[in-house]
Scaffold this active site. Structure first.
Site, PDB file in Angstrom:
ATOM      1  N   CYS A  91       3.753  -4.559   1.342  1.00 38.67           N
ATOM      2  CA  CYS A  91       3.472  -4.638   2.889  1.00 38.67           C
ATOM      3  C   CYS A  91       1.916  -4.511   2.948  1.00 38.67           C
ATOM      4  O   CYS A  91       1.367  -5.595   3.360  1.00 38.67           O
ATOM      5  CB  CYS A  91       4.073  -3.235   3.428  1.00 38.67           C
ATOM      6  N   ARG A  92       1.116  -3.577   2.816  1.00 39.92           N
ATOM      7  CA  ARG A  92      -0.097  -3.441   3.258  1.00 39.92           C
ATOM      8  C   ARG A  92      -1.017  -4.376   2.409  1.00 39.92           C
ATOM      9  O   ARG A  92      -1.990  -4.979   2.966  1.00 39.92           O
ATOM     10  CB  ARG A  92      -0.742  -2.134   3.127  1.00 39.92           C
ATOM     11  N   SER A  93      -0.901  -4.184   0.885  1.00 35.23           N
ATOM     12  CA  SER A  93      -1.882  -4.812   0.157  1.00 35.23           C
ATOM     13  C   SER A  93      -1.831  -6.548  -0.110  1.00 35.23           C
ATOM     14  O   SER A  93      -2.768  -7.137   0.258  1.00 35.23           O
ATOM     15  CB  SER A  93      -2.123  -4.274  -1.226  1.00 35.23           C
ATOM     16  N   ASP A 117       1.824   3.241   6.176  1.00 37.81           N
ATOM     17  CA  ASP A 117       2.670   2.464   5.349  1.00 37.81           C
ATOM     18  C   ASP A 117       3.672   1.863   6.267  1.00 37.81           C
ATOM     19  O   ASP A 117       4.736   2.535   6.781  1.00 37.81           O
ATOM     20  CB  ASP A 117       3.393   3.057   4.222  1.00 37.81           C
ATOM     21  N   ASN A 164       3.204  -2.971  -3.236  1.00 40.71           N
ATOM     22  CA  ASN A 164       2.681  -4.163  -3.123  1.00 40.71           C
ATOM     23  C   ASN A 164       3.485  -5.399  -2.229  1.00 40.71           C
ATOM     24  O   ASN A 164       3.650  -6.295  -2.650  1.00 40.71           O
ATOM     25  CB  ASN A 164       2.274  -4.781  -4.427  1.00 40.71           C
ATOM     26  N   CYS A 170      -1.853  -0.906  -2.765  1.00 39.93           N
ATOM     27  CA  CYS A 170      -1.110  -0.201  -2.079  1.00 39.93           C
ATOM     28  C   CYS A 170       0.111   0.344  -2.932  1.00 39.93           C
ATOM     29  O   CYS A 170       0.227   0.074  -4.352  1.00 39.93           O
ATOM     30  CB  CYS A 170      -0.377  -0.645  -0.808  1.00 39.93           C
TER      31      CYS A 170
END
Length: 158
Positions: free
Chosen positions: A13-15, A124, A11, A8
């Site tokens: 939040c999402r990933s 995001d 690095n 993401c």
């Protein structure tokens, strides 16, 4: 060994959420000796930081460990090491393609794992604040990814 990298922007939040969730599913299916999971960001703003507090909170509430996860930036060597590079949105895909200089890298758009979802990118939560929605997508997408990996590599859960 099969290596999966989630990518993401920062690095945090999402990933890292996807890394923690897939790592948990791999462990529960007793495949952790065959599948290794990591995450990275295309940007360098958060290198060395732990996941965002919203990511940590949603993972804790779902009893998913994020132990040992710290932000790092994606690097060109990752394309030699990882079998699956899973990008959370289209800008991540474009940034990863620029870094590889190759259209041949095994890059997956995360939302392609969830063809029945209307969203085509993982929002995001750093900007939206909606960690619950992202967790729902990540949880379902990681199920689909694990299923795909198991089929492609003829792996069975124990």
């Amino acid at each position: 060994m099969i290596h999966v990298l989630f990518v993401c922007l920062g690095n945090i939040c999402r990933s890292p959420m996807a890394e923690a969730v897939l790592r948990d599913k791999v462990k529960k299916n007793q495949l952790d000796h065959l599948i290794k999971v990591d995450s990275a960001g295309t940007g360098d703003w958060h290198i060395g930081e732990q996941p965002h507090k919203g990511t940590r909170k949603i993972l804790e509430s779902n009893r998913v460990s994020y132990e040992g996860i710290v932000a790092r930036q994606v690097k060109s060597q990752d394309f030699d090491k990882f079998d699956y590079i899973v990008c959370m949105d289209n800008s991540n895909v474009q940034n990863v393609l620029k870094l590889t200089g190759s259209e041949n890298a095994h890059i997956i758009r995360f939302m392609d794992l969830l063809p029945n979802e209307k969203l085509r990118e993982v929002p995001d939560p750093y900007y939206t604040g909606n960690f619950e929605e992202v967790y729902r997508l990540v949880d379902a997408g990681c199920d689909a990814l694990l299923d795909m990996i198991q089929k492609e590599h003829s792996l069975t859960s124990h």
